[in-house]
Write an enzyme that holds these catalytic residues in place. Sequence first.
Site, PDB file in Angstrom:
ATOM      1  CB  SER A  63     -49.528   6.348  46.608  1.00  0.00           C
ATOM      2  OG  SER A  63     -50.042   5.152  46.030  1.00  0.00           O
ATOM      3  CG  HIS A 264     -47.413   2.219  48.371  1.00  0.00           C
ATOM      4  ND1 HIS A 264     -48.423   1.960  49.267  1.00  0.00           N
ATOM      5  CD2 HIS A 264     -47.963   3.004  47.401  1.00  0.00           C
ATOM      6  CE1 HIS A 264     -49.534   2.571  48.856  1.00  0.00           C
ATOM      7  NE2 HIS A 264     -49.282   3.202  47.727  1.00  0.00           N
TER       8      HIS A 264
END
Length: 282
Positions: A63, A264
């Site tokens: 990711s 993230h």
Amino acid sequence: MLLATALLATLGLAFGWVAVGPADGAGAVVVTGKGDKPGKPGGGGGGGGGGTTELEYAAVGDSFAAGVGARSYLESTCYTSAKGYPKLLDAEADLRLVALPACSGASTAEVIAGQVPAVPTTATRVTLTVGGNDVGFAAVMQNCFVIVTSSCESTILSGEALVANGTVTANVAAAVQAVRARVPGAKVIVTGYPLLFHLPNARYQWAERVNQGTVALNDAIEAAAAANQAVFVDVEGAFAGHGIGSSIPWINDWNWFRYVDGFHPTATGYVAYATEIRKAIG
């Protein structure tokens, strides 16, 4: 309880908590760069009539390689982002992104089986960000930060053991070797991960432990890169002072309404990633 279970199932699909096999990685959309760049007639590495000197570049990994957290998603399977570091590097005058099979939730095994075969044999630069899912990144986030459960510490301990016993180093080394087998002449750039949390962190009791684990994980990844003649890019320093809980965070905190982005980098964080990779990519 049923509502919580349903929510976690939804999160699992988005965050990679549901196991994704090699076939999923192989079936992911391969997002490539622009057809022609301004001032570069014909595009392509060395092709066309414009005499371009662009280097063909491919990005594989999880990711963090796909750009999760930056929004501006190009699809909703792997969550590749137009603002992730591969696309930012593609905007450089001398680089051309020819493949972006990176996918949210990917492990080293899935990168090897499903992504490396998508790298064109003409690529001369390949970036790799992987290893976090091998140590249970999503499970740790779920059990220690989203809904804290009694499984938190055991999940962390499991990941720590895989780092300590050399499994992660061996796994990342295998991914680097797979890239080298696919494109023997390419320069391989392996990145680490940022520390997610600014310390001290009053909100999250496991923040310091996870940061310590990330440092150890990065050391293991760096060892794999060094042993296989790849370049390691350390982003810990670039993100220093910008973790969750800082005054200017470059990591997305957890938000039930934007759960895909949680833990993230933000778009600004990926600019920092791209800046550090740019120094090494040549």
